[in-house]
Scaffold this motif. Structure first.
Motif, PDB file in Angstrom:
ATOM      1  N   CYS B  69      40.084  42.674  38.192  1.00  0.00           N
ATOM      2  CA  CYS B  69      40.288  43.002  39.612  1.00  0.00           C
ATOM      3  C   CYS B  69      40.912  41.808  40.311  1.00  0.00           C
ATOM      4  O   CYS B  69      40.357  40.707  40.278  1.00  0.00           O
ATOM      5  N   CYS B  72      38.447  40.269  43.292  1.00  0.00           N
ATOM      6  CA  CYS B  72      37.207  39.533  43.074  1.00  0.00           C
ATOM      7  C   CYS B  72      37.120  38.891  41.694  1.00  0.00           C
ATOM      8  O   CYS B  72      36.168  38.165  41.400  1.00  0.00           O
ATOM      9  N   GLY B  86      32.432  44.676  41.396  1.00  0.00           N
ATOM     10  CA  GLY B  86      32.387  43.442  42.164  1.00  0.00           C
ATOM     11  C   GLY B  86      32.730  43.595  43.634  1.00  0.00           C
ATOM     12  O   GLY B  86      32.156  42.919  44.481  1.00  0.00           O
ATOM     13  N   CYS B  87      33.685  44.486  43.936  1.00  0.00           N
ATOM     14  CA  CYS B  87      34.128  44.613  45.321  1.00  0.00           C
ATOM     15  C   CYS B  87      34.798  45.971  45.491  1.00  0.00           C
ATOM     16  O   CYS B  87      35.090  46.647  44.509  1.00  0.00           O
ATOM     17  N   GLY B  89      37.767  46.607  46.068  1.00  0.00           N
ATOM     18  CA  GLY B  89      39.060  46.583  45.395  1.00  0.00           C
ATOM     19  C   GLY B  89      38.977  46.971  43.923  1.00  0.00           C
ATOM     20  O   GLY B  89      39.966  47.397  43.329  1.00  0.00           O
ATOM     21  N   CYS B  90      37.801  46.813  43.312  1.00  0.00           N
ATOM     22  CA  CYS B  90      37.622  47.184  41.902  1.00  0.00           C
ATOM     23  C   CYS B  90      37.953  48.659  41.669  1.00  0.00           C
ATOM     24  O   CYS B  90      38.410  49.033  40.595  1.00  0.00           O
TER      25      CYS B  90
HETATM   26 ZN   LIG Z   1      36.828  43.631  42.644  1.00  0.00          ZN
END
Ligand SMILES: [Zn+2]
Ligand SMILES: [Zn+2]
Lengths: 345, 172
Positions: B69, B72, B86-87, B89-90
């Motif tokens: 990713c 993150c 993790g975030c 955006g993952c």
């Molecule tokens: Zn992420």
């Protein structure tokens, strides 16, 4: 202690002969931050402060008490909150900036920095999921008017674990099934629930056994349907069936095995009114029979809400909180027995 | 996700890595049975995840090819070990890999159809209203009811103006 520990959700509610309580919970994350596990210490502190600021200004028509779980004094409090189902065991055991905001009636609890930034729940007595959904949705709207949540048009609300993604909603209910237990029919319920993609757990969640004949059932699907449809699928099909099974089992006990039933109930009363030392497991087992007796009208002197409260107040952290002096482990069983004798007169 | 051999929904998803080469297999019930692969029963989600995690551990060769990713830094291999992303955006970074996993865990669901934050384009009710209006508009056009269609289009424009800059509706 700032609140009375007279939880509104342990009062009598719809279908409360079988349904102790119901809960709607939302998982939410604030946009622009990593999820809790991957956030830096600074980011966690920022999420903590941002949440406190927003929740402080939230107008719910009653106070929202903020408990900082890092404070040293929070250790005993945390165990108490876990016993009261207001925070998760995971939340109590984490080691990072985290908090919980609770209304004094304990219907609303908002965990900050658990697996997700916010875990907001609404608890109601008996079976009234529509009410719980409306209330948690109203709270979500209010929080959302001040905070941007991580959201994508395809996946919906983005959560740390993909099993919560989409609506982020979890409905769960605590059922009291002593009739099915006495009729040795409980495995059928477990199987039926599993077939319907529902999770079955004990009184204290994952891994806890079915102490007191309580079974917690919750939905697993969070994506691909609206909140209302998820609730429909969950509460319209299997729940009425389980409630009907349990009532049928109780009817059969009353009509065909009433001496056996009364023996179980009144023996439980006898033991709990005279025991001097009792562990939590035995106490819950016997309280379950008393609760059954109250629901079947066989114990008119006891009130359902009192018995519901007792299940919580005999837990270790509750006994420790009520005691004027620190209790060693072996003293807990003595304090428990004394408290039950006093309550059941 | 569709079966590799027909148009039915795939119920078996296997990712294997051999000599650094990754290959994916997606099969429907029938084709999976034909290939001699056991079809998963409806298991609780957690169990499912655990299995994925375990299969991830045994295939250590996947390490080099694991996507990361950009927001993150979490690798997909790491996600398989923890089960936690993790975030936000993952979800984009691992979109392709996650799609199959989520579909399995969520009983075949592939899109969100529930509540939408107001800032991202509307409440539950407005979203439903838009869906219904679009359907009615299609019907009106098909039935050559142009006056009705014009009115529906006005209503839609109105709703969408309130929504701006709402995301485009994803085709379900
Ligand atoms: Zn992420
Ligand atoms: Zn096929």
């Amino acid at each position: 202690m700032k609140w009375s520990t007279n939880s509104a959700w342990l009062e009598q509610g719809p279908e409360s002969d079988v349904v102790l309580s119901c809960r709607a919970r939302l998982a939410r994350n604030i946009a622009g931050f990593p999820f809790v596990a991957r956030a830096s210490d600074n980011q966690r502190a920022e999420i903590f402060n941002l949440s406190r600021q927003v929740l402080r200004q939230l107008d719910l028509g009653q106070d929202l008490l903020w408990f900082d779980l890092r404070e040293a004094a929070a250790n005993e409090l945390m165990l108490l909150l876990v016993e009261r189902h207001l925070i998760s065991r995971h939340h109590a055991e984490m080691d990072l900036p985290r908090a919980v905001a609770i209304t004094p009636d304990e219907r609303v609890s908002i965990m900050v920095n658990e697996e997700d930034h916010l875990r907001m729940q609404f608890l109601a007595p008996g079976l009234q999921f529509e009410h719980a959904l409306l209330e948690i949705n109203r709270i979500d709207d209010k929080v959302e008017s001040r905070l941007d949540f991580a959201f994508s048009s395809r996946w919906g609300y983005l959560t740390a674990c993909p099993t919560n993604v989409g609506t982020g909603i979890r409905f769960s209910t605590m059922l009291h099934l002593p009739g099915l237990k006495l009729a040795k029919d409980i495995d059928r319920v477990r199987r039926a629930a599993k077939d319907m993609h529902l999770a079955v757990r004990g009184y204290y969640g994952e891994g806890s056994d079915s102490a007191g004949d309580f079974y917690q059932i919750s939905n697993q699907i969070t994506l691909g349907a609206s909140e209302a449809d998820i609730l429909d699928a969950f509460s319209a099909k299997i729940l009425p069936q389980i409630i009907a099974y349990e009532r049928k089992a109780r009817e059969v006990l009353v009509s065909k095995r009433s001496t056996y039933l009364d023996d179980r109930i009144f023996r439980a009363v006898g033991v709990l009114q005279s025991a001097r030392i009792i562990d939590v497991k035995e106490a819950m087992k016997l309280l379950s029979r008393i609760r059954l007796g109250v629901c079947l009208g066989r114990l008119p002197d006891f009130e359902l809400a009192t018995i519901n409260q007792l299940f919580l107040r005999i837990q270790p952290a509750h006994l420790r909180m009520m005691s004027p002096t620190p209790l060693r482990d072996e003293e807990l069983s003595i304090a428990r027995a004394a408290f039950i004798r006093k309550t059941l007169g | 996700m569709k079966c590799d051999h027909c148009d039915k929904a795939a119920v078996v998803h296997e990712v294997t890595v051999k000599n650094g080469e990754k290959s994916e297999v997606h099969l429907c019930k029938e084709h999976a049975a034909a290939a001699g692969i056991a079809v998963p029963t409806d298991q609780p989600v957690n169990q499912l995840l655990t299995q994925l995690v375990l299969s991830g551990k045994t295939r250590s060769g996947a390490k080099a090819a694991s996507p990361t990713c950009p927001s993150c830094g979490l690798t997909f291999a790491r996600f398989r070990q923890s089960g936690t992303l993790g975030c936000p955006g993952c979800y984009d970074a691992f979109g392709r890999q996650l799609a199959g996993l989520i579909e399995r865990a969520q009983c075949g669901a592939t899109h969100h159809t529930g509540k939408t934050p107001r800032r991202a384009g509307g409440s539950i009710d407005r979203q439903r209203l838009i869906h219904r209006l679009v359907r009615e508009l299609d019907e009106a056009v098909a039935a050559e009811q142009y006056e009705r269609a014009a009115k529906l289009r006005d209503q839609l424009t109105c709703l969408e103006r309130d929504d701006a800059p709402g995301p485009a509706e994803s085709a379900g």
